[in-house]
Each structure stands twice: as structure tokens, then as C-alpha cells.
Write a protein that holds these residues in place. Structure first.
Motif, PDB file in Angstrom:
ATOM      1  N   VAL A 154      39.831 -24.830 -23.753  1.00 19.66           N
ATOM      2  CA  VAL A 154      41.063 -25.171 -23.880  1.00 19.66           C
ATOM      3  C   VAL A 154      41.667 -25.795 -24.584  1.00 19.66           C
ATOM      4  N   THR A 155      42.686 -26.021 -24.464  1.00 20.75           N
ATOM      5  CA  THR A 155      43.490 -26.020 -25.292  1.00 20.75           C
ATOM      6  C   THR A 155      43.676 -28.251 -25.433  1.00 20.75           C
ATOM      7  N   ASP A 156      43.868 -28.345 -26.519  1.00 22.64           N
ATOM      8  CA  ASP A 156      43.246 -29.983 -26.614  1.00 22.64           C
ATOM      9  C   ASP A 156      44.427 -30.677 -26.150  1.00 22.64           C
ATOM     10  N   ARG A 157      45.288 -30.352 -25.226  1.00 24.95           N
ATOM     11  CA  ARG A 157      46.082 -30.965 -24.393  1.00 24.95           C
ATOM     12  C   ARG A 157      44.926 -31.672 -23.210  1.00 24.95           C
ATOM     13  N   TYR A 158      44.979 -31.263 -23.131  1.00 21.36           N
ATOM     14  CA  TYR A 158      43.978 -30.475 -21.859  1.00 21.36           C
ATOM     15  C   TYR A 158      42.063 -31.822 -21.380  1.00 21.36           C
ATOM     16  N   ARG A 159      41.776 -31.137 -22.513  1.00 24.70           N
ATOM     17  CA  ARG A 159      39.862 -31.225 -23.212  1.00 24.70           C
ATOM     18  C   ARG A 159      39.396 -32.470 -22.571  1.00 24.70           C
ATOM     19  N   PRO A 160      39.740 -33.632 -22.918  1.00 30.43           N
ATOM     20  CA  PRO A 160      39.645 -35.309 -22.834  1.00 30.43           C
ATOM     21  C   PRO A 160      39.414 -34.905 -21.410  1.00 30.43           C
ATOM     22  N   LEU A 161      40.137 -34.282 -20.121  1.00 28.00           N
ATOM     23  CA  LEU A 161      40.051 -34.416 -18.868  1.00 28.00           C
ATOM     24  C   LEU A 161      39.039 -33.421 -18.095  1.00 28.00           C
ATOM     25  N   PHE A 162      39.381 -32.238 -19.019  1.00 27.89           N
ATOM     26  CA  PHE A 162      37.650 -31.430 -18.703  1.00 27.89           C
ATOM     27  C   PHE A 162      36.363 -31.983 -18.993  1.00 27.89           C
ATOM     28  N   LYS A 163      36.373 -32.232 -20.427  1.00 30.80           N
ATOM     29  CA  LYS A 163      35.010 -33.796 -20.456  1.00 30.80           C
ATOM     30  C   LYS A 163      34.593 -34.337 -19.482  1.00 30.80           C
ATOM     31  N   ALA A 164      35.744 -35.166 -19.272  1.00 28.82           N
ATOM     32  CA  ALA A 164      35.716 -35.992 -18.314  1.00 28.82           C
ATOM     33  C   ALA A 164      34.785 -35.448 -17.026  1.00 28.82           C
ATOM     34  N   ALA A 165      35.764 -34.524 -15.776  1.00 25.64           N
ATOM     35  CA  ALA A 165      35.290 -34.116 -14.709  1.00 25.64           C
ATOM     36  C   ALA A 165      34.077 -33.252 -15.233  1.00 25.64           C
ATOM     37  N   PHE A 166      33.455 -32.943 -16.171  1.00 24.88           N
ATOM     38  CA  PHE A 166      32.259 -31.800 -16.612  1.00 24.88           C
ATOM     39  C   PHE A 166      31.257 -33.177 -16.711  1.00 24.88           C
ATOM     40  N   ASN A 167      31.602 -34.296 -17.307  1.00 27.17           N
ATOM     41  CA  ASN A 167      30.584 -35.020 -17.231  1.00 27.17           C
ATOM     42  C   ASN A 167      29.691 -35.950 -15.967  1.00 27.17           C
ATOM     43  N   LEU A 168      30.761 -35.825 -15.266  1.00 27.83           N
ATOM     44  CA  LEU A 168      30.819 -36.273 -14.027  1.00 27.83           C
ATOM     45  C   LEU A 168      30.521 -35.866 -12.887  1.00 27.83           C
ATOM     46  N   ALA A 169      30.404 -34.139 -13.246  1.00 27.28           N
ATOM     47  CA  ALA A 169      29.476 -33.094 -12.536  1.00 27.28           C
ATOM     48  C   ALA A 169      28.484 -33.346 -12.530  1.00 27.28           C
ATOM     49  N   VAL A 170      27.818 -33.457 -13.406  1.00 28.73           N
ATOM     50  CA  VAL A 170      26.483 -33.380 -14.642  1.00 28.73           C
ATOM     51  C   VAL A 170      25.915 -34.895 -13.962  1.00 28.73           C
ATOM     52  N   VAL A 171      26.468 -35.989 -14.273  1.00 34.03           N
ATOM     53  CA  VAL A 171      25.786 -36.842 -13.504  1.00 34.03           C
ATOM     54  C   VAL A 171      25.718 -36.778 -12.133  1.00 34.03           C
ATOM     55  N   LEU A 172      26.540 -36.662 -11.484  1.00 32.74           N
ATOM     56  CA  LEU A 172      26.382 -36.058  -9.875  1.00 32.74           C
ATOM     57  C   LEU A 172      25.470 -35.429  -9.423  1.00 32.74           C
ATOM     58  N   VAL A 173      25.029 -34.500 -10.198  1.00 34.62           N
ATOM     59  CA  VAL A 173      24.155 -33.717  -9.481  1.00 34.62           C
ATOM     60  C   VAL A 173      23.336 -33.993  -9.747  1.00 34.62           C
ATOM     61  N   CYS A 174      22.742 -34.257 -11.110  1.00 36.05           N
ATOM     62  CA  CYS A 174      21.275 -35.535 -12.184  1.00 36.05           C
ATOM     63  C   CYS A 174      21.109 -36.385 -10.624  1.00 36.05           C
ATOM     64  N   GLY A 175      21.617 -37.043 -10.170  1.00 33.47           N
ATOM     65  CA  GLY A 175      21.547 -38.078  -9.481  1.00 33.47           C
ATOM     66  C   GLY A 175      21.208 -37.509  -7.839  1.00 33.47           C
ATOM     67  N   LEU A 176      21.524 -36.038  -7.713  1.00 39.78           N
ATOM     68  CA  LEU A 176      21.087 -36.392  -6.481  1.00 39.78           C
ATOM     69  C   LEU A 176      20.342 -35.782  -5.913  1.00 39.78           C
ATOM     70  N   GLY A 177      19.980 -34.990  -7.686  1.00 39.85           N
ATOM     71  CA  GLY A 177      18.671 -33.814  -7.527  1.00 39.85           C
ATOM     72  C   GLY A 177      17.411 -35.581  -7.610  1.00 39.85           C
ATOM     73  N   LEU A 178      17.528 -36.149  -8.475  1.00 35.74           N
ATOM     74  CA  LEU A 178      16.628 -36.784  -8.587  1.00 35.74           C
ATOM     75  C   LEU A 178      16.522 -37.963  -7.201  1.00 35.74           C
ATOM     76  N   SER A 179      17.129 -38.565  -6.536  1.00 36.95           N
ATOM     77  CA  SER A 179      17.240 -39.254  -5.579  1.00 36.95           C
ATOM     78  C   SER A 179      16.192 -38.367  -3.984  1.00 36.95           C
ATOM     79  N   VAL A 180      16.281 -36.751  -3.723  1.00 32.88           N
ATOM     80  CA  VAL A 180      15.879 -36.256  -2.694  1.00 32.88           C
ATOM     81  C   VAL A 180      14.920 -36.213  -3.709  1.00 32.88           C
ATOM     82  N   LEU A 181      14.077 -35.758  -4.763  1.00 35.35           N
ATOM     83  CA  LEU A 181      12.516 -36.000  -5.487  1.00 35.35           C
ATOM     84  C   LEU A 181      12.651 -37.444  -5.061  1.00 35.35           C
ATOM     85  N   VAL A 182      12.788 -38.579  -5.257  1.00 32.02           N
ATOM     86  CA  VAL A 182      12.390 -39.596  -5.285  1.00 32.02           C
ATOM     87  C   VAL A 182      11.266 -40.522  -3.716  1.00 32.02           C
ATOM     88  N   ARG A 183      12.861 -39.456  -2.983  1.00 32.10           N
ATOM     89  CA  ARG A 183      12.578 -39.490  -1.082  1.00 32.10           C
ATOM     90  C   ARG A 183      11.520 -38.746  -0.735  1.00 32.10           C
TER      91      ARG A 183
END
Length: 100
Positions: A68-97
Motif C-alpha cells: 500500500v502506498t504511503d498515502r493510504y497506509r493509515p487508512l488500511f491499518k486502521a481498518a485492519f485493526n478494527l477488524a481484528v478487534v471486532l473478531v476477537c471481541g466476537l469470539g470471546l463473547s461467544v466463548l463466555v456465553r
């Protein structure tokens, strides 16, 4: 007199049931052990998932830096971090239930 002693012995035999033996124990630790085993497996899987997530995160960050070019790296990293957080939260909530 012999009739009363036979009757008393028969009455004593009927008072004790098959479950009243001294050697048998009413130990209900089976479900408790299963719950502890589930929590132990939960802790181990959480640790393994954390390690794998960190390795995947750093590999994906390197791939973003490479492709990814320098111009779009922060956007891609933010989207990727958000996806990681959402998947981890979903998986942990299912296990806790399931555990609770």
C-alpha cells in the motif's frame, strides 16, 4: 421367643437400603471438574489466540507497508485493526456465553 428374634433381624435388613453402604460415596465433583477443565481450555486457547493474533497482526502490517502506498497506509491499518478487534471481541463473547 425365636419368632421375635427372626422378626427383628428381618426388620433390620429392610431398614438398610442398597445405597446405604459405607463404601459408596456420593461425590458430585464430576460437573465441577468439567467446569474447571473448560475454563483451563478457555485460558489456553485465549493465550494461543493472542499469540497467533499478534503474529498475524505484524505480518499483515508488513504486507500493508509493502503493498500500500504511503498515502493510504493509515487508512488500511486502521481498518485492519478494527477488524481484528471486532473478531476477537466476537469470539470471546461467544466463548463466555457458552461457559456461563
Amino acid at each position: 421367643m425365636s419368632d421375635t428374634s427372626t422378626t427383628d433381624t428381618a426388620a433390620q435388613d429392610t431398614e438398610t437400603g442398597p445405597g446405604d453402604a459405607v463404601d459408596e460415596s456420593d461425590d458430585n465433583t464430576g460437573p465441577a471438574i468439567a467446569v474447571y477443565a473448560q475454563w483451563a481450555v478457555f485460558a489456553i486457547l485465549t493465550l494461543v489466540a493472542l499469540i497467533a493474533t499478534l503474529q498475524f497482526y505484524f505480518s499483515a502490517s508488513s504486507a500493508i507497508d509493502t503493498f500500500v502506498t504511503d498515502r493510504y497506509r493509515p487508512l488500511f491499518k486502521a481498518a485492519f485493526n478494527l477488524a481484528v478487534v471486532l473478531v476477537c471481541g466476537l469470539g470471546l463473547s461467544v466463548l463466555v456465553r457458552r461457559l456461563v
